[in-house]
Design an enzyme around this catalytic site. Structure first.
Site, PDB file in Angstrom:
ATOM      1  N   GLU A  37      31.260  23.088  70.757  1.00  0.00           N
ATOM      2  CA  GLU A  37      31.636  24.531  70.474  1.00  0.00           C
ATOM      3  C   GLU A  37      30.344  25.548  70.378  1.00  0.00           C
ATOM      4  OE1 GLU A  37      34.440  25.400  69.708  1.00  0.00           O
ATOM      5  OE2 GLU A  37      36.058  23.683  70.170  1.00  0.00           O
ATOM      6  N   TYR A 120      34.709  30.054  62.792  1.00  0.00           N
ATOM      7  CA  TYR A 120      35.571  29.680  63.752  1.00  0.00           C
ATOM      8  C   TYR A 120      35.055  28.235  64.383  1.00  0.00           C
ATOM      9  CZ  TYR A 120      36.191  27.623  68.555  1.00  0.00           C
ATOM     10  OH  TYR A 120      36.484  26.737  69.414  1.00  0.00           O
ATOM     11  N   ASP A 138      38.896  31.862  68.073  1.00  0.00           N
ATOM     12  CA  ASP A 138      38.621  32.337  68.640  1.00  0.00           C
ATOM     13  C   ASP A 138      38.582  33.476  69.629  1.00  0.00           C
ATOM     14  OD1 ASP A 138      39.433  30.951  71.259  1.00  0.00           O
ATOM     15  OD2 ASP A 138      38.167  30.050  71.889  1.00  0.00           O
TER      16      ASP A 138
HETATM   17  N1  ADE Z   1      36.459  26.595  73.811  1.00  0.00           N
HETATM   18  C1  ADE Z   1      35.671  26.671  72.231  1.00  0.00           C
HETATM   19  N2  ADE Z   1      36.678  25.908  72.094  1.00  0.00           N
HETATM   20  C2  ADE Z   1      36.997  24.729  73.178  1.00  0.00           C
HETATM   21  C3  ADE Z   1      37.469  23.836  72.619  1.00  0.00           C
HETATM   22  N3  ADE Z   1      37.282  22.799  72.009  1.00  0.00           N
HETATM   23  N4  ADE Z   1      38.367  23.182  74.455  1.00  0.00           N
HETATM   24  C4  ADE Z   1      38.300  23.829  75.157  1.00  0.00           C
HETATM   25  N5  ADE Z   1      38.061  24.812  75.441  1.00  0.00           N
HETATM   26  C5  ADE Z   1      36.735  25.882  73.719  1.00  0.00           C
END
Ligand code: ADE
Length: 361
Positions: A37, A120, A138
């Protein structure tokens, strides 16, 4: 207005059939979710994949992250940018080692209190790794929800984000919190895309979507335009002596804090000014050559760079990286060009000039 509760079943069904296979979705331990993340915050999924595998391979646990030397950490992050992200991860890892036995605890408030973890990321870790009912809103999710609700509020406002978080919180399905959050993220990444037309024909929420009903998908989400970037002129020096080249450590605070850089000065200097600077450093220039101009764009600043390659005579021994009397604060120091690429992280802002290290002058 759309009744958000109605999105849950079609979203989960769609996610079950369409979720991408991504490395961090396999064995989603708190550490793996956390690393992914943080990497994904400013970087595309495809670009993150190899970084994620290498990072986890080299630092497979929170404890190893806590103990890694900073230069190694920065090398592992090289190319991802925004280096404070990984420095904050290390600070957080040290707290986890000292206070929680080297594990991320299943406690949302503790997770949220760690350096570099906002609502987030805390929500993503809590829901994906621990199955807790916490939202993870997000930019993807903000876009999906703004369109779904035909909501014209500014998504860059904290208050708007909090309102969306609240709404998601109320509909998270028991037992599938992580999948539900990721289904919203995935829909934003694959279907309800930014920059260009969303693929409404493929969307499981097409019939529920307020923006689609009125054909205003492209007007949403609303964001206040960012402030104009400040332009800074700089002169960058490729200072070389045989197989060695000069670097300098940046100040511990501010832009590119604590990273290594090519020596550079404010403004656009001419040859004479550059040579005067080089001599002030106690070096004897042999030759100077102008290099092409280059530009680097940061989030709030643009560097417009002039460049010079300057060949100098063998520097004094105390100007070498490995000299015991050399202190970082003394500024410019020389390293073997070969060692430079292996050991020192030089941020991408300088990449138009670092390639000249490989050339002869
Ligand atoms: N972008 C942010 N978190 C994500 C996730 N867990 N899977 C795919 N894209 C992402």
């Amino acid at each position: 207005m759309v009744y958000l509760q109605e999105t849950v079943t079609p979203l989960l069904a769609w996610y079950d059939g369409h979720a991408r296979v991504l490395p961090w979705r396999e064995h989603p331990s708190p550490y793996r979710v956390w690393v992914s993340e943080i990497m994904l915050q400013q970087t595309r999924v495809e670009a993150v994949k190899p970084y994620f595998e290498r990072f986890i391979g080299e630092l497979p646990s929170i404890r190893e992250l806590a103990e890694a030397p900073e230069d190694r950490l920065l090398k592992l992050w090289e190319g991802l940018g925004y280096y404070n992200r990984v420095r904050n991860m290390q600070k957080a890892a040290r707290i986890l080692v000292e206070e929680y036995g080297g594990e991320m605890p299943a406690d949302y408030d503790v997770i949220l209190s760690l350096p570099g973890i906002g609502s987030y990321t805390a929500g993503a870790i809590a829901s994906i790794a621990f199955g807790m009912s916490r939202p993870a809103v997000d930019g993807n999710v903000l876009r999906v929800l703004s369109r779904l609700e035909k909501n014209y509020e500014d998504i860059l406002k904290q208050s708007v984000r909090r309102k969306f978080e609240q709404e998601v919180q109320e509909i998270i399905p028991e037992g599938r919190a992580g999948d539900f959050n990721q289904s919203l993220i995935e829909l934003g990444a694959l279907v309800c895309v930014p920059n260009g037309a969303p693929r409404c024909g493929e969307c499981p929420l097409e019939k529920l979507c307020g923006a689609h009903a009125e054909g205003v998908e492209l007007e949403l989400p609303k964001k206040t335009p960012p402030a104009k970037r400040k332009i800074e002129d700089r002169t960058v020096l490729v200072l070389v002596s045989d197989n060695k080249a000069a670097l300098r450590k940046r100040p511990a605070k501010g832009l590119l804090a604590g990273l290594y850089e090519l020596p550079n000065l404010e403004g656009r200097l001419d040859r004479e000014e550059v040579l005067a600077f080089v001599k002030e450093q106690g070096l004897s220039p042999i030759r100077i050559q102008e290099l092409p101009a280059a530009k680097h764009i940061f989030s709030h600043i643009e560097w417009h760079m002039a460049g010079y390659a300057v060949k100098v005579e063998e520097p004094e021994p105390e100007q070498f990286a490995e000299h015991p009397g050399r202190r970082e604060k003394d500024g410019i120091f020389f390293v073997e060009k070969r060692q430079m690429e292996e050991t020192f992280l030089i941020p991408a802002a300088f990449s138009a000039y670092t390639r000249y290290f490989r050339e002869r002058f």
